[in-house]
Design a protein around this motif. Sequence first.
Motif, short mmCIF file in Angstrom:
data_model
loop_
_atom_site.label_atom_id
_atom_site.label_comp_id
_atom_site.label_asym_id
_atom_site.label_seq_id
_atom_site.Cartn_x
_atom_site.Cartn_y
_atom_site.Cartn_z
N MET A 1 0.83 -1.19 0.00
CA MET A 1 0.00 0.00 0.00
C MET A 1 0.87 1.24 0.00
O MET A 1 1.88 1.32 0.68
N ALA A 2 0.48 2.16 -0.81
CA ALA A 2 1.22 3.42 -0.86
C ALA A 2 1.10 4.14 0.48
O ALA A 2 0.09 4.00 1.18
N ASP A 3 2.14 4.87 0.85
CA ASP A 3 2.14 5.55 2.14
C ASP A 3 1.36 6.84 2.08
O ASP A 3 1.27 7.48 1.04
N ASN A 4 0.87 7.23 3.25
CA ASN A 4 0.25 8.54 3.43
C ASN A 4 -0.85 8.85 2.42
O ASN A 4 -0.91 9.94 1.88
N VAL A 5 -1.67 7.86 2.14
CA VAL A 5 -2.79 8.12 1.24
C VAL A 5 -3.88 8.79 2.04
O VAL A 5 -4.36 8.25 3.03
N LYS A 6 -4.23 10.01 1.64
CA LYS A 6 -5.22 10.76 2.41
C LYS A 6 -6.25 11.37 1.47
O LYS A 6 -5.91 12.25 0.68
N PRO A 7 -7.48 10.88 1.51
CA PRO A 7 -8.50 11.47 0.63
C PRO A 7 -9.03 12.78 1.19
O PRO A 7 -9.17 12.93 2.40
N ARG A 8 -9.26 13.73 0.30
CA ARG A 8 -9.86 15.00 0.70
C ARG A 8 -11.02 15.27 -0.24
O ARG A 8 -10.89 15.12 -1.45
N VAL A 9 -12.14 15.65 0.33
CA VAL A 9 -13.33 15.90 -0.48
C VAL A 9 -13.94 17.22 -0.08
O VAL A 9 -14.03 17.54 1.11
N LYS A 10 -14.33 17.99 -1.07
CA LYS A 10 -15.03 19.23 -0.79
C LYS A 10 -16.45 19.10 -1.35
O LYS A 10 -16.64 19.02 -2.56
N ALA A 11 -17.40 19.02 -0.44
CA ALA A 11 -18.81 18.91 -0.83
C ALA A 11 -19.61 19.80 0.12
O ALA A 11 -19.21 19.98 1.28
N PRO A 12 -20.72 20.35 -0.33
CA PRO A 12 -21.51 21.20 0.56
C PRO A 12 -22.18 20.38 1.66
O PRO A 12 -22.48 19.21 1.47
N ARG A 13 -22.40 20.99 2.82
CA ARG A 13 -23.07 20.28 3.92
C ARG A 13 -24.58 20.25 3.71
O ARG A 13 -25.25 19.37 4.17
N LYS A 14 -25.07 21.28 3.01
CA LYS A 14 -26.51 21.38 2.81
C LYS A 14 -26.80 21.64 1.33
O LYS A 14 -26.02 22.29 0.65
N ALA A 15 -27.94 21.13 0.89
CA ALA A 15 -28.37 21.42 -0.47
C ALA A 15 -29.88 21.38 -0.47
O ALA A 15 -30.49 20.71 0.37
N SER A 16 -30.51 22.10 -1.39
CA SER A 16 -31.96 21.98 -1.50
C SER A 16 -32.27 20.80 -2.42
O SER A 16 -31.45 20.42 -3.25
N ALA A 17 -33.45 20.21 -2.25
CA ALA A 17 -33.80 19.01 -3.00
C ALA A 17 -33.74 19.28 -4.49
O ALA A 17 -34.28 20.26 -4.98
N GLY A 18 -33.06 18.40 -5.20
CA GLY A 18 -32.94 18.54 -6.65
C GLY A 18 -31.85 19.47 -7.10
O GLY A 18 -31.65 19.67 -8.30
N GLU A 19 -31.12 20.03 -6.15
CA GLU A 19 -30.06 20.97 -6.51
C GLU A 19 -28.84 20.25 -7.10
O GLU A 19 -28.53 19.13 -6.71
N THR A 20 -28.16 20.94 -8.02
CA THR A 20 -26.93 20.40 -8.58
C THR A 20 -25.75 21.03 -7.85
O THR A 20 -25.65 22.25 -7.80
N VAL A 21 -24.92 20.21 -7.25
CA VAL A 21 -23.79 20.73 -6.49
C VAL A 21 -22.47 20.28 -7.13
O VAL A 21 -22.41 19.26 -7.81
N THR A 22 -21.44 21.10 -6.92
CA THR A 22 -20.12 20.77 -7.44
C THR A 22 -19.32 20.05 -6.36
O THR A 22 -19.29 20.47 -5.21
N ILE A 23 -18.70 18.95 -6.73
CA ILE A 23 -17.91 18.15 -5.82
C ILE A 23 -16.45 18.19 -6.30
O ILE A 23 -16.19 18.03 -7.49
N LYS A 24 -15.54 18.40 -5.36
CA LYS A 24 -14.12 18.36 -5.70
C LYS A 24 -13.46 17.30 -4.84
O LYS A 24 -13.67 17.26 -3.63
N THR A 25 -12.66 16.45 -5.45
CA THR A 25 -11.97 15.42 -4.68
C THR A 25 -10.49 15.41 -5.02
O THR A 25 -10.09 15.67 -6.15
N LEU A 26 -9.70 15.10 -4.01
CA LEU A 26 -8.25 14.98 -4.19
C LEU A 26 -7.80 13.86 -3.27
O LEU A 26 -8.27 13.75 -2.15
N ILE A 27 -6.90 13.02 -3.76
CA ILE A 27 -6.34 11.99 -2.88
C ILE A 27 -4.83 12.00 -3.08
O ILE A 27 -4.36 12.05 -4.20
#
Lengths: 138, 109
Positions: free
Chosen positions: B1-27
């Motif tokens: 296993m590669a060392d120091n693998v740390k996932p990071r995700v940026k997602a909103p905590r709240k959204a209105s129903a049916g809303e389109t949100v932008t998600i950013k991920t980095l690992i």
Amino acid sequence: MTMTRRSVMVMGAGALVAFGLPMRASAAAEDAIAEFTGGADMGSEGLTLTAPEIAENGNTVPIEVDAPGAEAILVLAMGNPTPGVAEFKFGPLAGSHSASTRIRLAGTQDVVAIAKMKDGSFVKASSNVKVTIGGCGG
Amino acid sequence: MADNVKPRVKAPRKASAGETVTIKTLISHPMESGQRKDADGNTIPRSIINRFTCEFNGETVVDVTMEPAISTNPYFEFEAVIPDAGDMVFTWYDDDGSVYEETKSIALG
């Protein structure tokens, strides 16, 4: 530097290697395209591939693909030792059929994106990226 | 296993129903391509994350097949529709069989 017979021979061999490699890679890229599309014709409308014109560092080249109504998008780097880059498959909860990421490019080359639409048709877009420092290590 | 693998995700905590949100991920991951050679001229074996998926309440948002041409510390940005409150699960699959998972809860509001 003086041009001896030996140095000319070495340069010639080097040029052969340099031109030989992309040809082999592009054959592999065509195989990958054929596998994805099944040999179907590709349109040119409805897919946007955003890539920089000049990338200073081939290790991280930001790209973005956007194809409204696409089921899957295949991204290929035609001049890399292995042409495959990524395949994005969009599920029922995808907000838009777009994604961006960062890729490695070995040198100046065409980046190609092919989208598979919901109706089974295929769309192709390509963009030439000039790379100042290649990103394949070595 | 590669060392120091740390996932990071940026997602909103709240959204209105049916809303389109932008998600950013980095690992953080070296994404060793299998093309590089070490100081002795031996090829460094390939070790990459080969698949990334994002699901919301069990339904797929995106499923990405990754090749060695994806940069070190793979980054993805995409959009998701939030029909209801729930958990967004991000999964990365390593070449060596490791699976890295991250969950973000999104509430309606």
